[in-house]
Each structure stands twice: as structure tokens, then as C-alpha cells.
Scaffold this motif. Structure first.
Motif, PDB file in Angstrom:
ATOM      1  N   ASN A 245       0.821  -1.216   0.000  1.00  0.00           N
ATOM      2  CA  ASN A 245       0.000   0.000   0.000  1.00  0.00           C
ATOM      3  C   ASN A 245       0.853   1.263   0.000  1.00  0.00           C
ATOM      4  N   ARG A 246       1.966   1.232   0.752  1.00  0.00           N
ATOM      5  CA  ARG A 246       2.866   2.399   0.772  1.00  0.00           C
ATOM      6  C   ARG A 246       3.492   2.623  -0.613  1.00  0.00           C
ATOM      7  N   SER A 247       3.934   1.533  -1.211  1.00  0.00           N
ATOM      8  CA  SER A 247       4.515   1.646  -2.560  1.00  0.00           C
ATOM      9  C   SER A 247       3.475   2.122  -3.562  1.00  0.00           C
ATOM     10  N   LEU A 248       2.255   1.621  -3.404  1.00  0.00           N
ATOM     11  CA  LEU A 248       1.176   2.027  -4.296  1.00  0.00           C
ATOM     12  C   LEU A 248       0.857   3.512  -4.126  1.00  0.00           C
ATOM     13  N   GLU A 249       0.870   3.985  -2.909  1.00  0.00           N
ATOM     14  CA  GLU A 249       0.618   5.399  -2.640  1.00  0.00           C
ATOM     15  C   GLU A 249       1.704   6.277  -3.268  1.00  0.00           C
ATOM     16  N   THR A 250       2.966   5.825  -3.138  1.00  0.00           N
ATOM     17  CA  THR A 250       4.081   6.569  -3.741  1.00  0.00           C
ATOM     18  C   THR A 250       3.938   6.632  -5.253  1.00  0.00           C
ATOM     19  N   THR A 251       3.619   5.506  -5.868  1.00  0.00           N
ATOM     20  CA  THR A 251       3.482   5.446  -7.321  1.00  0.00           C
ATOM     21  C   THR A 251       2.317   6.301  -7.803  1.00  0.00           C
ATOM     22  N   GLN A 252       1.206   6.224  -7.081  1.00  0.00           N
ATOM     23  CA  GLN A 252       0.060   7.050  -7.453  1.00  0.00           C
ATOM     24  C   GLN A 252       0.384   8.543  -7.331  1.00  0.00           C
ATOM     25  N   GLY A 253       1.165   8.906  -6.315  1.00  0.00           N
ATOM     26  CA  GLY A 253       1.584  10.296  -6.153  1.00  0.00           C
ATOM     27  C   GLY A 253       2.449  10.761  -7.316  1.00  0.00           C
TER      28      GLY A 253
ATOM     29  N   ILE B 202       2.393   9.538 -10.352  1.00  0.00           N
ATOM     30  CA  ILE B 202       1.570   9.632 -11.551  1.00  0.00           C
ATOM     31  C   ILE B 202       0.713  10.892 -11.527  1.00  0.00           C
ATOM     32  N   SER B 203       0.173  11.229 -10.373  1.00  0.00           N
ATOM     33  CA  SER B 203      -0.706  12.400 -10.274  1.00  0.00           C
ATOM     34  C   SER B 203       0.059  13.717 -10.380  1.00  0.00           C
ATOM     35  N   THR B 204       1.304  13.760  -9.869  1.00  0.00           N
ATOM     36  CA  THR B 204       2.093  15.003  -9.921  1.00  0.00           C
ATOM     37  C   THR B 204       3.035  15.064 -11.112  1.00  0.00           C
ATOM     38  N   GLY B 205       3.417  13.916 -11.620  1.00  0.00           N
ATOM     39  CA  GLY B 205       4.388  13.882 -12.712  1.00  0.00           C
ATOM     40  C   GLY B 205       5.823  13.933 -12.231  1.00  0.00           C
ATOM     41  N   PHE B 206       6.035  13.984 -10.902  1.00  0.00           N
ATOM     42  CA  PHE B 206       7.376  14.049 -10.329  1.00  0.00           C
ATOM     43  C   PHE B 206       7.673  12.791  -9.513  1.00  0.00           C
ATOM     44  N   ARG B 207       8.901  12.339  -9.618  1.00  0.00           N
ATOM     45  CA  ARG B 207       9.339  11.287  -8.699  1.00  0.00           C
ATOM     46  C   ARG B 207       9.977  11.902  -7.466  1.00  0.00           C
ATOM     47  N   VAL B 208      10.370  13.201  -7.586  1.00  0.00           N
ATOM     48  CA  VAL B 208      10.863  13.958  -6.426  1.00  0.00           C
ATOM     49  C   VAL B 208      10.073  15.261  -6.404  1.00  0.00           C
ATOM     50  N   SER B 209       9.014  15.280  -5.613  1.00  0.00           N
ATOM     51  CA  SER B 209       8.165  16.463  -5.557  1.00  0.00           C
ATOM     52  C   SER B 209       8.370  17.268  -4.281  1.00  0.00           C
ATOM     53  N   GLU B 210       9.035  16.685  -3.295  1.00  0.00           N
ATOM     54  CA  GLU B 210       9.322  17.387  -2.052  1.00  0.00           C
ATOM     55  C   GLU B 210      10.619  16.853  -1.480  1.00  0.00           C
ATOM     56  N   ALA B 211      11.148  17.573  -0.478  1.00  0.00           N
ATOM     57  CA  ALA B 211      12.458  17.213   0.074  1.00  0.00           C
ATOM     58  C   ALA B 211      12.476  15.799   0.643  1.00  0.00           C
ATOM     59  N   ALA B 212      11.342  15.334   1.164  1.00  0.00           N
ATOM     60  CA  ALA B 212      11.292  14.000   1.766  1.00  0.00           C
ATOM     61  C   ALA B 212      11.524  12.900   0.730  1.00  0.00           C
ATOM     62  N   ASP B 213      11.237  13.193  -0.543  1.00  0.00           N
ATOM     63  CA  ASP B 213      11.420  12.179  -1.577  1.00  0.00           C
ATOM     64  C   ASP B 213      12.893  11.923  -1.860  1.00  0.00           C
ATOM     65  N   ASN B 214      13.674  12.992  -1.948  1.00  0.00           N
ATOM     66  CA  ASN B 214      15.121  12.893  -2.170  1.00  0.00           C
ATOM     67  C   ASN B 214      15.686  14.287  -1.905  1.00  0.00           C
ATOM     68  N   ALA B 215      16.240  14.483  -0.722  1.00  0.00           N
ATOM     69  CA  ALA B 215      16.649  15.819  -0.276  1.00  0.00           C
ATOM     70  C   ALA B 215      17.651  16.461  -1.216  1.00  0.00           C
ATOM     71  N   ALA B 216      18.641  15.685  -1.679  1.00  0.00           N
ATOM     72  CA  ALA B 216      19.695  16.238  -2.534  1.00  0.00           C
ATOM     73  C   ALA B 216      19.129  16.690  -3.877  1.00  0.00           C
ATOM     74  N   TYR B 217      18.367  15.810  -4.531  1.00  0.00           N
ATOM     75  CA  TYR B 217      17.798  16.147  -5.834  1.00  0.00           C
ATOM     76  C   TYR B 217      16.811  17.297  -5.720  1.00  0.00           C
ATOM     77  N   TRP B 218      15.996  17.289  -4.659  1.00  0.00           N
ATOM     78  CA  TRP B 218      15.020  18.356  -4.477  1.00  0.00           C
ATOM     79  C   TRP B 218      15.724  19.697  -4.314  1.00  0.00           C
ATOM     80  N   SER B 219      16.817  19.726  -3.540  1.00  0.00           N
ATOM     81  CA  SER B 219      17.564  20.966  -3.319  1.00  0.00           C
ATOM     82  C   SER B 219      18.169  21.484  -4.620  1.00  0.00           C
ATOM     83  N   ILE B 220      18.770  20.578  -5.397  1.00  0.00           N
ATOM     84  CA  ILE B 220      19.372  20.980  -6.669  1.00  0.00           C
ATOM     85  C   ILE B 220      18.303  21.515  -7.616  1.00  0.00           C
TER      86      ILE B 220
END
Length: 331
Positions: A21-29, A31-49
Motif C-alpha cells: 500500500n505504501r509503494s502504491l501510494e508513492t506510485t500514485q503520487g 503519476i498524479s504530480t508527474g514528479f518522482r521527487v516532488s518534495e524534500a522528503a522524496d530525495n533531499a539532494a535532488y530536491w535541493s538541486i
């Protein structure tokens, strides 16, 4: 061991279902946003860059606007300067025509010259865009210039970037207004006056401090001419030939000024193209860091949905095992 207090199978099935369910929620997020890193919690380094680069791209958008405005200013001055060169050439022709003429004819020629001089001033005054005029200026101390009659370079912001330490660096394209101005209301010396108004030496044609406007019929080493004050009436052929030297040198300076403006125009146009391409490159780079691969995510979504259904089924089976214990107590 069979127990009604601890259902290990149900615990395992529940943990697996929760993870799915957690993985499904991440994947749905994604798909809905179009980003795999949409906030710092997803990947702090990539989000900052990505956040920094997006901010820089917005600054580059402003640079692009500044270049567009600068291009219009340069183009306005360049167009007016080219027209002024054409008029100065016509004045040169009139000066040649005045040699050997009677005073009556010189008067007629002077009438034409006056019209051309008025047209030159009109071109210079009209070369204004967004309140900026580089051909007819008023370079006073009050405007922040070093000295009356000396105009600072105009600057067009051309790029926004960062050095190796991450510090912001702005670069500009400079326009030497002092070298292209035709008139300067604040100038008090021949050398600081505009190209068309500074009194020029009759031999070299250079604007020379200390020289004064020549008087008809009098030839002196410290007198000279300028296109802005040119008058052939009453002047001797020798003096008119001196005027020709002055006009020719003035034309050479105007041609140099047009060349400088043309070079600046080309530089601004090239920089506009570069900034546009740079913004596209940054967008692509940021996309590589944070954009979701929709084909991959859609495939993953389908797989997770199947896993979720199987997890629910496994949990249902595990919970059903407790019901089977009742069969042991039936007579």
C-alpha cells in the motif's frame, strides 16, 4: 503450534500488504504530480538541486526580458545612427558643391544644409526607447556621472550564473555611450561634446579643446568647424575645403559609432539565443533529476495493484485459519 492468541500468518500478510500500500501510494503520487521527487522528503539532494536550478531559471527569464529590452534600445540607436550617417553624407556633398560658388548660390546651399542639420538633430532626439537615448544625452554630474559631459557606459544584463562557490555572478554587455553620442547638452569642452557638435581642427578633423568656431574670411590655427554649426555663406573656398576635412572626419567617427552599435546589436541577439537555449537545457536537466518516468510508473502501478489484491487475499486466508480451530471442538 496452533494458537488463537497469536496469528503469525496474519501478521506477515498484514505487513506485506502495508508495504504494498505504501509503494502504491508513492506510485500514485508520482503519476498524479508527474514528479518522482516532488518534495524534500522524496530525495533531499535532488530536491535541493532542482529547487535552486528552477530559481535560477526564473532569474534567467528576467535576463531574457532585459536582453529583449536592451536589444530594442540598441536597435533604436543603431537605426538612427545609420540614418544620421546618410544625412551627414548629403551634407558632405553640399560642401563640395559650395566650392567656387557665388554667395547667392552658397546661401541656397546653406538653406539645404540647415534643413539637413535639423534632420540630424531630429534623428538624434528621436532615438529614444523606454526613456533611454544614447545619441542625444545630458551627461550631468547630478545623474551620477564622473564629470559633466562624460557619459557612463550603458549596461545590458546578459547572463545570470554561479561560480564554483555557488555565488551569483551577473555579466553585462556594455555600450560606450561616450563614443556614440551625437549631442550632449551638458558637455562644455569640444572633446566631450557629441560627434556632431564638438569643434574640430581644420587639419586633422579631430575634436580639439581650445578651438573656437571659425569666422567667415578668417583662417586661424585655433579655429575650426562642426557639422552642428556649419555655415558656408561668406566663407572662402579655402575655408570650405577645411569644412570638408571636418565633415569627412565626422563621418568616419559616425561610421565607427554605427559599427560599435552594430556589434552590440549582434552580441545582444546572440546572447538572447544562448539564454533561451540555456533555459531549455536547465529544464531538461531538472527533469532528469525529478520527473517521473510515466511509462515505468504505469507499469509499476499495475503490478502493485495485483500485489495489493493478492495481499488482501492472503490476509483473508490467514484470518480464516482461526475459524478452522472451531472444528476441533465440534463433537
Amino acid at each position: 503450534m496452533t494458537s488463537i492468541m497469536t496469528n503469525a500468518s496474519a501478521m506477515t500478510a498484514l505487513q506485506s500488504l502495508s508495504a504494498t500500500n505504501r509503494s502504491l501510494e508513492t506510485t500514485q503520487g508520482r503519476i498524479s504530480t508527474g514528479f518522482r521527487v516532488s518534495e524534500a522528503a522524496d530525495n533531499a539532494a535532488y530536491w535541493s538541486i532542482a529547487t535552486t536550478m528552477r530559481s535560477d531559471n526564473k532569474a534567467l527569464s528576467t535576463v531574457q526580458d532585459a536582453l529583449g529590452l536592451g536589444a530594442s534600445k540598441v536597435d533604436t540607436a543603431y537605426t538612427a545612427m545609420n540614418r544620421a550617417v546618410e544625412i551627414a553624407n548629403e551634407i558632405k556633398v553640399k560642401i563640395v558643391a559650395a566650392v567656387g560658388q557665388s554667395e547667392d548660390n552658397k546661401s541656397k546651399i546653406q538653406t539645404e544644409i540647415e534643413t539637413l542639420k535639423t534632420q540630424l538633430k531630429s534623428y538624434a532626439d528621436g532615438a529614444t526607447f523606454s526613456g533611454t537615448n544614447w545619441l542625444a544625452v545630458n551627461s550631468t554630474v547630478a545623474n551620477g556621472h564622473a564629470a559633466a559631459g562624460t557619459h557612463n557606459d550603458a549596461q545590458i544584463i546578459s547572463s545570470f550564473n554561479r561560480d564554483n562557490d555557488g555565488n551569483v555572478v551577473l555579466t553585462t554587455i556594455k555600450i560606450g555611450v561616450q563614443d556614440v553620442k551625437l549631442f550632449d547638452a551638458a558637455a562644455t569642452t569640444n572633446e566631450t561634446k557629441g560627434i556632431l557638435e564638438g569643434i574640430r581642427d581644420t587639419t586633422t578633423g579631430a575634436r580639439t579643446d581650445g578651438h573656437t568656431q571659425a569666422v567667415a574670411g578668417t583662417v586661424a590655427a585655433t579655429t575650426g568647424y562642426s557639422i552642428a554649426t556649419l555655415d558656408v555663406v561668406g566663407f572662402s573656398d579655402q575655408q570650405i575645403q577645411q569644412m570638408l576635412v571636418v565633415v569627412d572626419k565626422t563621418l568616419a567617427e559616425m561610421t565607427d559609432a554605427a559599427t560599435k552599435l552594430g556589434a552590440a546589436k549582434k552580441s545582444v541577439d546572440l546572447q538572447k539565443t544562448f539564454v533561451s537555449q540555456l533555459m531549455d537545457s536547465i529544464d531538461r536537466g531538472v527533469g532528469q533529476l525529478v520527473d517521473a518516468d510515466m511509462s515505468k510508473e504505469s507499469t509499476r502501478l499495475q503490478a502493485l495493484q495485483v500485489q495489493q489484491q493478492l495481499g488482501i487475499q492472503a490476509l483473508s486466508i490467514a484470518n480464516g485459519n482461526a475459524q478452522n480451530i472451531l472444528a476441533l471442538f465440534k463433537g
